[in-house]
Design a protein around this motif. Sequence first.
Motif, PDB file in Angstrom:
ATOM      1  N   GLU A   3      85.172 -15.152   9.682  1.00  0.00           N
ATOM      2  CA  GLU A   3      85.106 -16.316   8.564  1.00  0.00           C
ATOM      3  C   GLU A   3      86.053 -16.933   9.185  1.00  0.00           C
ATOM      4  O   GLU A   3      86.265 -18.774   9.008  1.00  0.00           O
ATOM      5  CB  GLU A   3      85.458 -15.577   7.323  1.00  0.00           C
ATOM      6  CG  GLU A   3      84.274 -14.765   6.695  1.00  0.00           C
ATOM      7  CD  GLU A   3      84.959 -14.126   5.475  1.00  0.00           C
ATOM      8  OE1 GLU A   3      85.773 -15.121   5.394  1.00  0.00           O
ATOM      9  OE2 GLU A   3      84.294 -13.468   4.826  1.00  0.00           O
ATOM     10  N   GLU A   4      87.095 -16.992   9.993  1.00  0.00           N
ATOM     11  CA  GLU A   4      88.606 -17.677   9.883  1.00  0.00           C
ATOM     12  C   GLU A   4      88.045 -18.935  11.241  1.00  0.00           C
ATOM     13  O   GLU A   4      87.985 -19.929  10.586  1.00  0.00           O
ATOM     14  CB  GLU A   4      89.735 -17.407  10.665  1.00  0.00           C
ATOM     15  CG  GLU A   4      90.162 -16.578   9.889  1.00  0.00           C
ATOM     16  CD  GLU A   4      89.421 -14.760   9.697  1.00  0.00           C
ATOM     17  OE1 GLU A   4      89.381 -13.941  10.432  1.00  0.00           O
ATOM     18  OE2 GLU A   4      89.595 -14.770   8.477  1.00  0.00           O
ATOM     19  N   TYR A   7      85.372 -21.181   9.571  1.00  0.00           N
ATOM     20  CA  TYR A   7      86.233 -22.345   8.281  1.00  0.00           C
ATOM     21  C   TYR A   7      86.551 -23.574   9.140  1.00  0.00           C
ATOM     22  O   TYR A   7      86.636 -24.737   8.794  1.00  0.00           O
ATOM     23  CB  TYR A   7      87.266 -21.522   7.775  1.00  0.00           C
ATOM     24  CG  TYR A   7      88.165 -21.972   6.642  1.00  0.00           C
ATOM     25  CD1 TYR A   7      87.828 -22.242   5.294  1.00  0.00           C
ATOM     26  CD2 TYR A   7      89.346 -22.560   7.281  1.00  0.00           C
ATOM     27  CE1 TYR A   7      88.627 -23.468   4.875  1.00  0.00           C
ATOM     28  CE2 TYR A   7      90.576 -23.808   6.733  1.00  0.00           C
ATOM     29  CZ  TYR A   7      90.050 -24.088   5.033  1.00  0.00           C
ATOM     30  OH  TYR A   7      91.307 -25.117   4.831  1.00  0.00           O
ATOM     31  N   HIS A  46      90.846 -27.459  -0.265  1.00  0.00           N
ATOM     32  CA  HIS A  46      90.132 -26.469   0.764  1.00  0.00           C
ATOM     33  C   HIS A  46      90.412 -25.376   0.359  1.00  0.00           C
ATOM     34  O   HIS A  46      89.658 -24.598   0.667  1.00  0.00           O
ATOM     35  CB  HIS A  46      92.153 -26.819   1.584  1.00  0.00           C
ATOM     36  CG  HIS A  46      92.123 -27.958   2.816  1.00  0.00           C
ATOM     37  ND1 HIS A  46      92.835 -28.907   2.347  1.00  0.00           N
ATOM     38  CD2 HIS A  46      91.414 -27.593   4.221  1.00  0.00           C
ATOM     39  CE1 HIS A  46      92.934 -30.133   3.122  1.00  0.00           C
ATOM     40  NE2 HIS A  46      91.720 -29.499   3.544  1.00  0.00           N
ATOM     41  N   TRP A  50      86.952 -22.972   1.053  1.00  0.00           N
ATOM     42  CA  TRP A  50      87.239 -21.758   1.688  1.00  0.00           C
ATOM     43  C   TRP A  50      86.353 -20.196   1.043  1.00  0.00           C
ATOM     44  O   TRP A  50      85.192 -19.749   1.154  1.00  0.00           O
ATOM     45  CB  TRP A  50      88.628 -21.185   1.615  1.00  0.00           C
ATOM     46  CG  TRP A  50      88.871 -19.726   1.847  1.00  0.00           C
ATOM     47  CD1 TRP A  50      89.036 -18.606   1.036  1.00  0.00           C
ATOM     48  CD2 TRP A  50      89.035 -19.160   3.172  1.00  0.00           C
ATOM     49  NE1 TRP A  50      89.255 -17.726   2.029  1.00  0.00           N
ATOM     50  CE2 TRP A  50      88.999 -17.946   3.271  1.00  0.00           C
ATOM     51  CE3 TRP A  50      88.902 -19.364   4.656  1.00  0.00           C
ATOM     52  CZ2 TRP A  50      88.997 -16.795   4.526  1.00  0.00           C
ATOM     53  CZ3 TRP A  50      88.972 -19.228   5.671  1.00  0.00           C
ATOM     54  CH2 TRP A  50      89.019 -17.363   5.043  1.00  0.00           C
ATOM     55  N   ILE A  53      82.828 -20.755   2.164  1.00  0.00           N
ATOM     56  CA  ILE A  53      82.193 -20.340   2.916  1.00  0.00           C
ATOM     57  C   ILE A  53      81.886 -18.499   2.432  1.00  0.00           C
ATOM     58  O   ILE A  53      81.419 -18.323   3.275  1.00  0.00           O
ATOM     59  CB  ILE A  53      83.140 -20.531   3.590  1.00  0.00           C
ATOM     60  CG1 ILE A  53      82.768 -21.440   4.530  1.00  0.00           C
ATOM     61  CG2 ILE A  53      82.518 -19.491   5.148  1.00  0.00           C
ATOM     62  CD1 ILE A  53      84.428 -22.116   5.602  1.00  0.00           C
ATOM     63  N   ARG A  54      82.967 -18.175   1.717  1.00  0.00           N
ATOM     64  CA  ARG A  54      83.174 -16.723   1.975  1.00  0.00           C
ATOM     65  C   ARG A  54      82.047 -16.689   1.201  1.00  0.00           C
ATOM     66  O   ARG A  54      81.627 -15.612   0.882  1.00  0.00           O
ATOM     67  CB  ARG A  54      84.718 -17.015   1.378  1.00  0.00           C
ATOM     68  CG  ARG A  54      84.526 -14.672   1.086  1.00  0.00           C
ATOM     69  CD  ARG A  54      85.968 -14.700  -0.184  1.00  0.00           C
ATOM     70  NE  ARG A  54      85.216 -15.275  -1.645  1.00  0.00           N
ATOM     71  CZ  ARG A  54      86.327 -15.594  -2.495  1.00  0.00           C
ATOM     72  NH1 ARG A  54      87.585 -15.761  -2.129  1.00  0.00           N
ATOM     73  NH2 ARG A  54      85.585 -15.521  -3.255  1.00  0.00           N
TER      74      ARG A  54
END
Length: 184
Positions: A3-4, A7, A46, A50, A53-54
């Motif tokens: 995920e990072e 992101y 931001h 996040w 995306i999650r």
Amino acid sequence: MPEEQIYLKVFKTFQKEIEKKALMASIRARSFNVYIPTQNFNSYFHEAIWTSIRDYLRNSDVEYGFQQIVKHRIHYAEVHAWRDYQNTSNYIGKRRTQYISGQTKPLNLKQQNSYNSFEILHINIQIDEFTEHQPVDGIIIKMLAAGSRPREISEFLFDSGIYTSRYRKRISRARKNFKRYLEN
């Protein structure tokens, strides 16, 4: 891909748009004499990316596209930033919303925006000169520059609760007239 990394890749894609939206949201707040720092909007936007995306990665059966989800979440992030500065008071028996914590300018406001102050002043002078020649178009351009959405302009200027193609074309003509004015 973790995920990072996703992101960071998405963040790089949306970074300029987020900065632009944060600046416009801050300018829109200032047009109502509420001073919400650009950094606050930037932070909320931001966080919205996040969570988008999650949630998008966790729900594979999502009906909407990713960009639509981000756009929706960014809109609500702006609303959330406004609510952080909102106070409700009882004023002569009427409930009224105030933004007391955002009514005072921060001490470093000039320093934060000094790099754009000349450009903003120059644009405002041009808009004022344009307004002298074409008052209605000038008001439309001023509202657009302050970050108002076309729907808000049609509600305010044309007293219409419905945003139709007639008003869209009128706003488009105002933009074209202003562009022609700047080119001449």
